[in-house]
Scaffold this active site. Structure first.
Site, PDB file in Angstrom:
ATOM      1  CB  SER A  63      -0.885   0.044   1.252  1.00  0.00           C
ATOM      2  OG  SER A  63      -2.206  -0.215   0.918  1.00  0.00           O
ATOM      3  CE  LYS A  66      -3.484   0.465  -1.685  1.00  0.00           C
ATOM      4  NZ  LYS A  66      -4.217  -0.207  -0.614  1.00  0.00           N
ATOM      5  CE1 TYR A 188      -3.831  -1.616  -4.918  1.00  0.00           C
ATOM      6  CE2 TYR A 188      -4.409  -3.941  -4.827  1.00  0.00           C
ATOM      7  CZ  TYR A 188      -4.144  -2.740  -4.188  1.00  0.00           C
ATOM      8  OH  TYR A 188      -4.188  -2.676  -2.823  1.00  0.00           O
TER       9      TYR A 188
HETATM   10  N1  GLU Z   1      -1.697  -5.694  -2.077  1.00  0.00           N
HETATM   11  C1  GLU Z   1      -2.341  -5.493  -0.812  1.00  0.00           C
HETATM   12  C2  GLU Z   1      -3.839  -5.691  -0.950  1.00  0.00           C
HETATM   13  O1  GLU Z   1      -4.433  -5.128  -1.780  1.00  0.00           O
HETATM   14  C3  GLU Z   1      -2.034  -4.126  -0.295  1.00  0.00           C
HETATM   15  C4  GLU Z   1      -2.780  -3.809   0.950  1.00  0.00           C
HETATM   16  C5  GLU Z   1      -2.116  -2.846   1.840  1.00  0.00           C
HETATM   17  O2  GLU Z   1      -0.881  -2.786   1.919  1.00  0.00           O
HETATM   18  O3  GLU Z   1      -2.878  -2.118   2.508  1.00  0.00           O
HETATM   19  O4  GLU Z   1      -4.438  -6.450  -0.235  1.00  0.00           O
END
Ligand code: GLU
Length: 430
Positions: A63, A66, A188
């Site tokens: 994340s 992001k 993603y």
């Molecule tokens: N790839 C992870 C998911 O989508 C990232 C989540 C995160 O780090 O908050 O579940």
């Protein structure tokens, strides 16, 4: 050794003993992470790196990608258009929540999965391969080195990531995702599997703290308004459902991820990153939260805290005798933003002799001036000249150009303080 490293090492040493939290295992590959891995890195605006513990251990960004992809999409679409597709509200939800606005299906929070999936899908490209290439290029530019994908973690999430695919399908059915849901989730997943180290993340955070300019490579990665907007979203939305408590306790824009990475940015000061896999109930890395809390308290980093940084802007306000004439000289240094300009104008007003007087403004130590600061200063200088003062400015910033639209630059400009003083002491009309 130096005081910054000393402080990081002391914090690292003490918090290494913390045993709370659990390593994420819903992505099977992440369960292999070493719970004792613990590295801290900090990068200053001068591009200097400080570290404690192993800061070169690779892990997947998850994340923490992001905010950077959000900044990329901001550059592609502009803030208004991006906002039409993805909100900016802290949803108070867990990272994988079905957090969509009723009616529109627009994801509310760009820092949790739904909003991040939608954001990734908005990155301009001719297809998924180009889209991911742009995402990877952006993350690499933030880090200042070419990053790659941990294929095992990617495959592990791709094999188990039905909830994220479901989120993408939900947004697609609500009309808030125009792209293909499976492709979107796949891009993603690759984005989340990009491999970084704490040292990389610190450079990335420092780039945001530095207004989008990478302080190590000198490369502008995103425009300054986009960096500022991204930091604002991180401040309100960056810590899952622990965002409010974080803003109270630590008070820095931040983003955490399920692999145990956490970045925080102190705007204009530094970027910091911690890697420590065990997570608390909100999904935030336990040691990282504790480390940042300590740093914020120790160094007064809370964004609501008055740092007193501005105190030293005006470094001199004095009368200087030159060729039998008294000249009022105000000297300033650093960056001119609101507070600094206010202090400068105040000092100038205080020292202004009765007209016709002689004034020198020594701005040779000023490194930058916000447009509003330059305009305010230009207005005051133009007024002093109009009132009959002999005004010289020593500067290298070309303030007069910034001011030229509003006020004809009728004061004299010199490259050095000495030249300005000599001219100010001269005969009127010369
Ligand atoms: N790839 C992870 C998911 O989508 C990232 C989540 C995160 O780090 O908050 O579940």
């Amino acid at each position: 050794m130096d005081p910054v490293t000393d402080a990081l090492e002391e914090i690292h040493h003490r918090l290494g003993a913390l045993r709370e939290g659990r390593v994420a295992d819903y992505i099977p590959q992440l369960a292999h992470a070493d719970p004792d891995a613990f590295g801290i890195a900090l990068v200053s605006m001068g591009g200097n790196t400080y570290r404690a513990g192993p800061a070169d251990t690779p892990f997947t960004i998850q994340s923490v990608s992001k905010p950077f992809v959000y900044a990329l999409a901001l550059g592609d679409l502009g803030p208004a258009e991006l906002l039409r597709h993805v909100g900016v509200e802290p949803s108070g939800n867990a990272f994988n929540a079905i957090s969509l606005e009723p009616g529109t299906g627009r994801p509310a929070n760009p820092m949790i999965n739904a909003g991040a999936l939608a954001t990734t899908a908005l990155v301009r490209a001719d297809g998924p391969a180009e889209r991911f290439a742009r995402v990877l290029g952006c993350l690499s530019a933030f880090a200042g080195r070419p990053l790659d994908v941990d294929e095992e973690v990617y495959a592990s999430e791709a094999a188990t990531g039905d909830r994220n695919r479901a989120l993408a399908y939900l947004m697609r059915s609500a009309g808030s995702l125009r792209a293909d849901p499976v492709e979107t989730a796949d891009t993603y997943f690759r984005q989340c599997a990009v491999r970084v180290t704490a040292a990389d993340l610190a450079v990335m955070a420092a780039t945001l703290a530095n207004g989008g300019l990478n302080p190590v490579t000198g490369v502008r990665v995103v425009a300054e308004p986009d960096a500022v907007r991204t930091l604002a979203v991180m401040a309100t939305c960056g810590m899952y459902d622990g965002a409010g408590q974080w803003l109270l306790d630590v008070g820095l824009p931040a983003k955490s991820g399920v692999s145990g990475g956490l970045i925080a940015a102190s705007p204009g000061r530094f970027g910091v990153a911690v890697h420590s896999p065990p997570l608390d109930a909100s999904g935030n890395p336990v040691r990282a939260v504790a480390a940042l809390g300590e740093m914020a308290r120790r160094f007064g980093l809370h964004i609501m805290h008055n740092s007193g940084l501005h105190a030293a802007t005006v470094t001199g306000a004095e009368r200087v005798e030159r060729a039998g004439r008294s000249i009022a000289v105000v000297t300033a240094q650093g960056g001119l933003e609101f507070t600094e300009t206010e202090a400068l104008l105040y000092a100038l007003r205080d020292l202004t002799p009765p007209e016709p007087g002689r004034l020198v403004l020594d701005l040779t130590g000023v490194s930058r001036a916000l447009p509003g600061a330059a305009t305010a200063l230009a207005a005051v200088l133009a007024d002093l000249v109009a009132r009959g003062h002999r005004v010289a400015v020593a500067e290298t910033l070309r303030l007069e150009r910034a001011a030229a639209q509003g006020h004809a630059p009728t004061w004299a400009v010199f490259g050095t303080r000495e030249a300005a003083l000599t001219w100010a002491a001269g005969e009127d009309g010369a």
